[in-house]
Design a protein around this motif. Structure first.
Motif, mmCIF file in Angstrom:
data_model
loop_
_atom_site.group_PDB
_atom_site.id
_atom_site.type_symbol
_atom_site.label_atom_id
_atom_site.label_comp_id
_atom_site.label_asym_id
_atom_site.label_seq_id
_atom_site.Cartn_x
_atom_site.Cartn_y
_atom_site.Cartn_z
ATOM 1 N N ASP A 183 -6.181 6.839 0.365
ATOM 2 C CA ASP A 183 -6.603 7.218 1.710
ATOM 3 C C ASP A 183 -5.410 7.384 2.649
ATOM 4 O OD1 ASP A 183 -9.267 7.221 0.991
ATOM 5 O OD2 ASP A 183 -9.605 5.146 1.594
ATOM 6 N N LEU A 184 -4.378 6.554 2.460
ATOM 7 C CA LEU A 184 -3.165 6.716 3.260
ATOM 8 C C LEU A 184 -2.520 8.068 2.985
ATOM 9 C CD1 LEU A 184 -1.477 3.194 3.085
ATOM 10 C CD2 LEU A 184 -2.276 4.361 5.145
ATOM 11 N N ARG A 185 -2.470 8.442 1.719
ATOM 12 C CA ARG A 185 -1.862 9.724 1.360
ATOM 13 C C ARG A 185 -2.612 10.884 2.008
ATOM 14 N NH1 ARG A 185 -2.832 13.656 -2.356
ATOM 15 N NH2 ARG A 185 -1.017 14.781 -3.160
ATOM 16 N N LEU A 186 -3.940 10.894 1.877
ATOM 17 C CA LEU A 186 -4.726 11.960 2.485
ATOM 18 C C LEU A 186 -4.605 11.947 4.008
ATOM 19 C CD1 LEU A 186 -7.981 11.868 0.327
ATOM 20 C CD2 LEU A 186 -6.130 13.530 0.237
ATOM 21 N N GLY A 187 -4.561 10.743 4.589
ATOM 22 C CA GLY A 187 -4.416 10.648 6.029
ATOM 23 C C GLY A 187 -3.094 11.199 6.517
ATOM 24 N N LEU A 188 -2.019 10.929 5.785
ATOM 25 C CA LEU A 188 -0.706 11.446 6.159
ATOM 26 C C LEU A 188 -0.663 12.970 6.064
ATOM 27 C CD1 LEU A 188 1.514 8.748 4.418
ATOM 28 C CD2 LEU A 188 1.447 9.217 6.880
ATOM 29 N N ILE A 189 -1.279 13.519 5.012
ATOM 30 C CA ILE A 189 -1.329 14.981 4.881
ATOM 31 C C ILE A 189 -2.116 15.579 6.041
ATOM 32 C CG2 ILE A 189 -2.219 16.884 3.481
ATOM 33 C CD1 ILE A 189 -1.690 15.145 1.007
ATOM 34 N N GLU A 190 -3.245 14.960 6.349
ATOM 35 C CA GLU A 190 -4.071 15.449 7.452
ATOM 36 C C GLU A 190 -3.324 15.389 8.776
ATOM 37 O OE1 GLU A 190 -8.000 14.024 9.975
ATOM 38 O OE2 GLU A 190 -7.511 13.074 8.074
ATOM 39 N N SER A 217 0.811 -1.210 0.000
ATOM 40 C CA SER A 217 0.000 0.000 0.000
ATOM 41 C C SER A 217 0.846 1.261 0.000
ATOM 42 C CB SER A 217 -0.929 0.002 1.224
ATOM 43 O OG SER A 217 -1.783 -1.126 1.211
ATOM 44 N N LEU A 218 2.069 1.191 0.545
ATOM 45 C CA LEU A 218 2.936 2.367 0.612
ATOM 46 C C LEU A 218 3.748 2.573 -0.659
ATOM 47 C CD1 LEU A 218 4.279 2.074 4.280
ATOM 48 C CD2 LEU A 218 2.514 3.631 3.415
ATOM 49 N N ARG A 219 3.968 1.524 -1.421
ATOM 50 C CA ARG A 219 4.799 1.646 -2.624
ATOM 51 C C ARG A 219 4.279 2.669 -3.634
ATOM 52 N NH1 ARG A 219 5.788 -4.711 -3.640
ATOM 53 N NH2 ARG A 219 7.653 -5.039 -2.383
ATOM 54 N N PRO A 220 2.959 2.763 -3.868
ATOM 55 C CA PRO A 220 2.495 3.744 -4.873
ATOM 56 C C PRO A 220 2.652 5.193 -4.443
ATOM 57 C CG PRO A 220 0.867 1.992 -4.534
ATOM 58 C CD PRO A 220 1.864 1.877 -3.431
ATOM 59 N N LEU A 221 2.883 5.444 -3.162
ATOM 60 C CA LEU A 221 2.978 6.819 -2.681
ATOM 61 C C LEU A 221 4.305 7.446 -3.094
ATOM 62 C CD1 LEU A 221 1.614 6.543 0.990
ATOM 63 C CD2 LEU A 221 0.344 6.892 -1.129
ATOM 64 N N THR A 222 4.255 8.731 -3.392
ATOM 65 C CA THR A 222 5.503 9.464 -3.646
ATOM 66 C C THR A 222 6.176 9.843 -2.337
ATOM 67 O OG1 THR A 222 4.245 11.534 -3.781
ATOM 68 C CG2 THR A 222 4.705 10.382 -5.848
ATOM 69 N N PHE A 223 5.439 9.827 -1.232
ATOM 70 C CA PHE A 223 6.019 10.071 0.082
ATOM 71 C C PHE A 223 6.882 8.871 0.472
ATOM 72 C CE2 PHE A 223 1.692 12.204 1.043
ATOM 73 C CZ PHE A 223 2.039 13.290 0.262
ATOM 74 N N ASN A 224 7.967 9.143 1.187
ATOM 75 C CA ASN A 224 8.914 8.100 1.555
ATOM 76 C C ASN A 224 8.982 7.890 3.055
ATOM 77 O OD1 ASN A 224 9.947 7.647 -1.165
ATOM 78 N ND2 ASN A 224 10.967 9.632 -0.953
ATOM 79 N N ILE A 225 9.095 6.631 3.460
ATOM 80 C CA ILE A 225 9.352 6.323 4.861
ATOM 81 C C ILE A 225 10.674 6.973 5.275
ATOM 82 C CG2 ILE A 225 9.872 4.483 6.519
ATOM 83 C CD1 ILE A 225 8.101 2.634 4.929
ATOM 84 N N GLY A 226 10.671 7.630 6.411
ATOM 85 C CA GLY A 226 11.871 8.297 6.890
ATOM 86 C C GLY A 226 12.010 9.712 6.395
ATOM 87 N N GLU A 275 -7.555 19.311 -1.688
ATOM 88 C CA GLU A 275 -7.735 17.864 -1.701
ATOM 89 C C GLU A 275 -9.147 17.506 -1.249
ATOM 90 O OE1 GLU A 275 -5.790 15.759 -2.846
ATOM 91 O OE2 GLU A 275 -3.767 16.572 -2.769
ATOM 92 N N PRO A 276 -9.799 16.540 -1.895
ATOM 93 C CA PRO A 276 -11.099 16.074 -1.401
ATOM 94 C C PRO A 276 -10.932 15.433 -0.046
ATOM 95 C CG PRO A 276 -10.249 14.585 -3.078
ATOM 96 C CD PRO A 276 -9.333 15.782 -3.053
ATOM 97 N N ALA A 277 -11.893 15.668 0.834
ATOM 98 C CA ALA A 277 -11.784 15.168 2.201
ATOM 99 C C ALA A 277 -12.661 13.944 2.374
ATOM 100 C CB ALA A 277 -12.202 16.269 3.177
ATOM 101 N N ARG A 278 -12.142 12.833 1.999
ATOM 102 C CA ARG A 278 -12.888 11.595 2.120
ATOM 103 C C ARG A 278 -12.056 10.570 2.851
ATOM 104 N NH1 ARG A 278 -17.357 11.257 -1.254
ATOM 105 N NH2 ARG A 278 -17.452 12.836 -2.885
ATOM 106 N N PHE A 279 -12.752 9.685 3.535
ATOM 107 C CA PHE A 279 -12.057 8.599 4.229
ATOM 108 C C PHE A 279 -12.807 7.301 3.973
ATOM 109 C CE2 PHE A 279 -9.961 5.955 6.978
ATOM 110 C CZ PHE A 279 -10.674 5.585 8.100
#
Length: 269
Positions: free
Chosen positions: A183-190, A77-86, A226-230
């Motif tokens: 949803d992970l991306r939006l959650g991290l931004i939030e 689930s994290l691989r498609p994100l442009t955000f990186n662990i660390g 960003e749309p605010a959906r969960f």
């Protein structure tokens, strides 16, 4: 004469009666709780907070059934994100089996970092062990309830991950073994936005009297529109007890809202 009402029927196996992942949005995790990292060093939970959001996963390292699926699903689930662990966030995994050792934690970390396969991931991917008291403090704070089956030497537990703000407060729950990258991306931004929107807690660029931590390099969600959906993926134990969770629209991504609790996948193993 009216007969007494029948008690509510619960068709969960006895070993799973007390198992749950209850939503406690806004709850503070015990940052002073002490654990051991994968190198055997004593650490405090607060060592992983203050700068970035944290994804918390609760598993036990000798599990051969549900826990590996959660860890592998999280990586996928994290691989498609442009955000990186660390970089923009960290991931902390804690074993809720107090018998697990730092050596087991190190092996799990090695596997997870290889699967994620991005430079620097080891700096933000943490696998912890601890004693029963510290484990219970954290699991109870986030609503994670599990059960040990002594006759089979295994745990009944829920599956899911928990998103925490940089201050260590519960922001979101994601249920199941696969998690929506969107949803992970939006959650991290939030979750990141809460440090900026802490209001009275932020005075002159300082948070609670300490130097304000460096912020991850992403824009505020309101600036991007960003749309605010969960939407959380909800799965059931043994596929026969399941309820559906609603997907509320958050009016303001900088505010924590309660959402209707939904069952996680729960299983022994």
């Amino acid at each position: 004469f009216w007969p007494s009402p029948l008690p509510a029927h619960n068709d969960r196996p006895a070993a799973l009666q007390s198992v749950d992942l209850e939503q406690k949005l806004g709850a503070q995790v015990p940052l002073d709780a002490e654990f051991r990292d994968e190198a055997g060093r004593t650490v405090r939970l607060k060592d992983y907070f203050g700068r970035r959001p944290v994804i918390l996963s609760l598993v036990y390292y000798s599990c051969e059934d549900l826990c590996p699926l959660v860890l592998e699903g999280l990586v996928r689930s994290l691989r498609p994100l442009t955000f990186n662990i660390g970089d923009q966030f960290d991931v902390v995994t804690l074993s809720f089996d107090s018998r697990d050792t730092p050596a087991l934690a190190a092996a799990k970390k090695s596997d997870a970092v290889k699967q994620y396969s991005r430079p620097g991931a080891g700096e933000g991917r943490h696998f912890l062990t601890g004693d029963e008291t510290a484990i219970r403090r954290l699991t109870e704070a986030v609503g994670f309830r599990y059960n040990y089956e002594s006759d089979k030497d295994r745990f009944g537990h829920a599956s899911g991950i928990i998103l925490l703000t940089p201050e260590g407060k519960v922001a979101r729950y994601f249920y199941g073994i696969e998690f929506s990258p969107r949803d992970l991306r939006l959650g991290l931004i939030e979750a990141s936005a809460h440090l900026e929107d802490a209001g009275a807690d932020v005075v002159g660029g300082r948070v609670l009297g300490a130097a304000r931590p460096e912020r991850p390099a992403w824009p505020h969600p309101r600036q991007r529109g960003e749309p605010a959906r969960f939407a959380s993926a909800v799965t059931s134990a043994a596929s026969f007890f399941q309820r559906r969770a609603k997907s509320p629209r958050l009016a303001d991504l900088s505010v924590l809202e309660s959402v209707a609790p939904a069952p996680a996948r729960v299983r022994s193993g």
